[in-house]
Design an enzyme around this catalytic site. Structure first.
Site, PDB file in Angstrom:
ATOM      1  N   SER A 122       2.957  -3.344  -2.002  1.00  0.00           N
ATOM      2  CA  SER A 122       3.282  -3.163  -3.541  1.00  0.00           C
ATOM      3  C   SER A 122       4.305  -2.013  -3.604  1.00  0.00           C
ATOM      4  O   SER A 122       5.543  -2.258  -2.965  1.00  0.00           O
ATOM      5  CB  SER A 122       1.960  -2.355  -4.290  1.00  0.00           C
ATOM      6  OG  SER A 122       2.263  -2.067  -5.702  1.00  0.00           O
ATOM      7  N   ASP A 259       8.335  -3.079 -10.003  1.00  0.00           N
ATOM      8  CA  ASP A 259       7.944  -2.266  -8.760  1.00  0.00           C
ATOM      9  C   ASP A 259       8.094  -3.396  -7.537  1.00  0.00           C
ATOM     10  O   ASP A 259       8.656  -4.201  -7.744  1.00  0.00           O
ATOM     11  CB  ASP A 259       6.352  -1.859  -8.835  1.00  0.00           C
ATOM     12  CG  ASP A 259       5.437  -2.924  -8.684  1.00  0.00           C
ATOM     13  OD1 ASP A 259       5.911  -4.108  -9.418  1.00  0.00           O
ATOM     14  OD2 ASP A 259       4.252  -2.762  -8.312  1.00  0.00           O
ATOM     15  N   ASP A 261       6.534  -5.213  -5.773  1.00  0.00           N
ATOM     16  CA  ASP A 261       5.941  -6.583  -5.686  1.00  0.00           C
ATOM     17  C   ASP A 261       5.765  -7.215  -7.020  1.00  0.00           C
ATOM     18  O   ASP A 261       5.142  -8.391  -7.258  1.00  0.00           O
ATOM     19  CB  ASP A 261       4.622  -6.609  -4.947  1.00  0.00           C
ATOM     20  CG  ASP A 261       3.459  -5.828  -5.822  1.00  0.00           C
ATOM     21  OD1 ASP A 261       3.874  -5.061  -6.496  1.00  0.00           O
ATOM     22  OD2 ASP A 261       2.240  -6.088  -5.572  1.00  0.00           O
ATOM     23  N   ASP A 263       4.320  -6.721 -10.091  1.00  0.00           N
ATOM     24  CA  ASP A 263       3.507  -6.699 -10.965  1.00  0.00           C
ATOM     25  C   ASP A 263       3.161  -5.816 -11.975  1.00  0.00           C
ATOM     26  O   ASP A 263       2.346  -5.594 -12.676  1.00  0.00           O
ATOM     27  CB  ASP A 263       2.076  -6.885 -10.209  1.00  0.00           C
ATOM     28  CG  ASP A 263       1.856  -5.795  -9.287  1.00  0.00           C
ATOM     29  OD1 ASP A 263       2.231  -4.799  -9.228  1.00  0.00           O
ATOM     30  OD2 ASP A 263       0.681  -6.063  -8.574  1.00  0.00           O
ATOM     31  N   SER A 346      -0.356   2.939 -15.058  1.00  0.00           N
ATOM     32  CA  SER A 346       0.535   2.817 -13.991  1.00  0.00           C
ATOM     33  C   SER A 346       1.556   1.737 -14.252  1.00  0.00           C
ATOM     34  O   SER A 346       2.540   1.370 -13.566  1.00  0.00           O
ATOM     35  CB  SER A 346      -0.306   2.342 -12.298  1.00  0.00           C
ATOM     36  OG  SER A 346      -0.702   1.415 -12.869  1.00  0.00           O
TER      37      SER A 346
END
Length: 499
Positions: A122, A259, A261, A263, A346
């Site tokens: 991530s 970010d 990855d 998501d 987040s």
């Protein structure tokens, strides 16, 4: 037979090449994260694959699984070690190659496969690796599944069998991009900075945003797994400031940052000011609840109090429930309540039908933001933001705290504030109005200012967030009050960033 994993082995030795190493702390609340070579080796990853295949059978699910990997220098080798373990356990493996995490979630639906194992660290720094797993789309594992997986792997309690098979799906990203962009084009011409921090999303995000009708200004979209500029994390101020500079230079309508990855999505408005993801969630909740009567939303405990106090949301009949931080917890709760969407500070956003399929996808979030702007033709992103009631909120701040001690520290902090409330003690000069303890402790005082302390689910850190609807000084007062409690614990180290 396969040997029981060791908790530590020395690299560049015979033992390291001949035995599995898996540090127990890598099994986190809802996914797995290790420092590769220091906490897990390739044989350890292989053991993880065998354990996952065993768990899938235990859960009564068909042994068929999608896998992909993010853009790190070592992720492909980790994925192939994981696949070798899955094959040994008897799984049919569908490999979609280099992917963002939501592409793997999409593949579960597109290929009609029940399970997923996405190799990604991530937003963690280089050196970290991990796996996001699920066996019941669109959900991912929670603590029960992770604890059982840990038990199976560390005890080498594998139920391997013949019958595993492998299939690589060529050009799978085209199917994902087609699914995202099969919608009416934007009526409004938006100039959008698309920032990827040289991470995986750079291969896909510019194409998607162009296909829905945006003029794209690419920023660090070339793939480079050394991350030469900054870590691709749209919560970090370094990335947000780079997006700000590009927005101002190109006079863009909005800046969108993804970010490592893909998501999560971070947002910078047309004036170059970052809008923290919880406030973006309030804007999207306003937009969506205007279209859908009695809309229900789920928000995490790190998020702004505006979800329950915003007059527009109240007028439109929207309801919000606070829940545990963490993509698996939020995904599950949004699914259970059949909420229209879930928003996490987040930047993990979970859209149910008609917008999404319930999983977190930074590109679906980006499209939703652009469509919100499309429905407000006379307004800029900054106008929408400025229409929100004013609050002063901190970024997510993370003091270092070892995995082995962080939960114990948080328990003591929760008890401290429970005792304070029982005694009528004041926090930052005011009585405690409310305590939420579903995930750490969120302390709200009389004027609506609040502070949160919880344990990070995927790093050796605590998480601290503060907000005040009164003033910046009150926000700082709350931070001092929360931090002064943490400073009574010598195990709590330095912050990654502060207000």
């Amino acid at each position: 037979m396969f040997p029981k994993p060791k908790s530590a082995l020395t690299p560049n030795t015979y033992a390291y090449e001949s035995e599995p190493m898996v540090k127990a702390t890598g099994f986190r609340e809802y996914d797995a994260r290790w420092l590769f070579s220091k906490e897990i080796n390739l044989m350890g990853i292989q053991a993880l694959g065998m354990g996952l295949g065993t768990l899938i059978t235990e859960l009564g699910q068909k042994q068929e699984i999608v896998t992909g990997h993010d853009f790190r220098g070592y992720s492909a080798s980790i994925k192939y070690a994981l696949i070798s373990g899955l094959l040994a356990s008897g799984c049919k493996v569908h490999d979609i190659g280099l992917a963002v995490t939501p592409m793997a979630y999409f593949a579960q639906f597109e290929l009609d496969v029940p399970c997923v194992a996405m190799v990604t660290a991530s937003h963690n720094d280089n050196g970290w690796t991990g796996v996001k797993m699920g066996a019941n789309r669109p959900l991912t594992f929670g603590p029960d599944e992770m604890n059982r997986l840990k038990e199976i792997v560390l005890n080498a309690d594998f139920k391997n069998k013949v019958g595993g098979s492998y299939q690589f799906h060529e050009n799978f990203p085209d199917r994902y991009i087609a699914d995202l962009t099969n919608r009416p084009k934007l009526k409004r011409k938006l100039k959008v900075v698309v920032a990827c921090g040289n991470g995986t999303a750079g291969a896909f995000a510019p194409k998607v945003m162009e296909a829905i009708g945006c003029e794209v200004i690419p920023l660090d979209t070339e793939l480079d797994h050394t991350f030469p500029k900054y870590n691709p994390n749209p919560e970090d101020m370094e990335m947000l400031h780079a997006i700000r500079d590009a927005v101002l230079e190109h006079k863009a309508d909005v800046g969108l940052g993804f970010d490592g990855d893909g998501d999560r999505c971070g947002v910078v408005d047309d004036t170059g000011e970052e809008i923290f993801a919880d406030k973006v969630g309030v804007l999207l909740a306003r937009d969506m609840s205007a279209l859908h009567k009695d809309a229900q939303f789920v928000v995490d405990v790190k998020s702004t109090g505006l979800f329950v106090t915003d007059p527009v949301l109240i007028k439109q009949g929207a309801k919000a429930t606070y829940w545990k931080t963490g993509h698996s917890y939020m995904k599950r709760r949004t699914n259970e309540l059949k909420a229209l969407a879930g928003f996490e500070k987040s930047g993990h956003f979970f859209f149910n039908a008609p917008v999404g399929r319930g999983y977190d996808d930074g590109l679906i979030s980006a499209i939703a933001i652009c469509e919100m702007l499309d429905r407000a033709p006379g307004k800029k992103m900054s106008d929408l933001k400025n229409a929100l009631p004013k609050t002063w909120s901190s970024p997510t701040m993370s003091p270092h705290c070892a995995d082995e001690t962080k939960y114990g520290i948080v328990e003591q902090v929760v008890k401290h504030f429970e005792d304070a409330k029982a005694k009528g003690a004041k926090v930052a000069g005011q009585a405690i109005r409310d305590l939420v303890t579903v995930n750490g402790v969120r302390v709200t005082v009389e004027d609506g200012s609040w502070g949160l302390v919880r344990a990070s689910s995927n790093k050796p850190e605590l998480v601290v967030v503060v907000e005040s609807p009164v003033s910046e000084q009150r926000m700082r007062d709350l931070f001092e009050a929360m931090d002064s409690v943490l400073r009574t614990h010598p195990e709590v180290g330095e912050y990654n960033q502060k207000i």
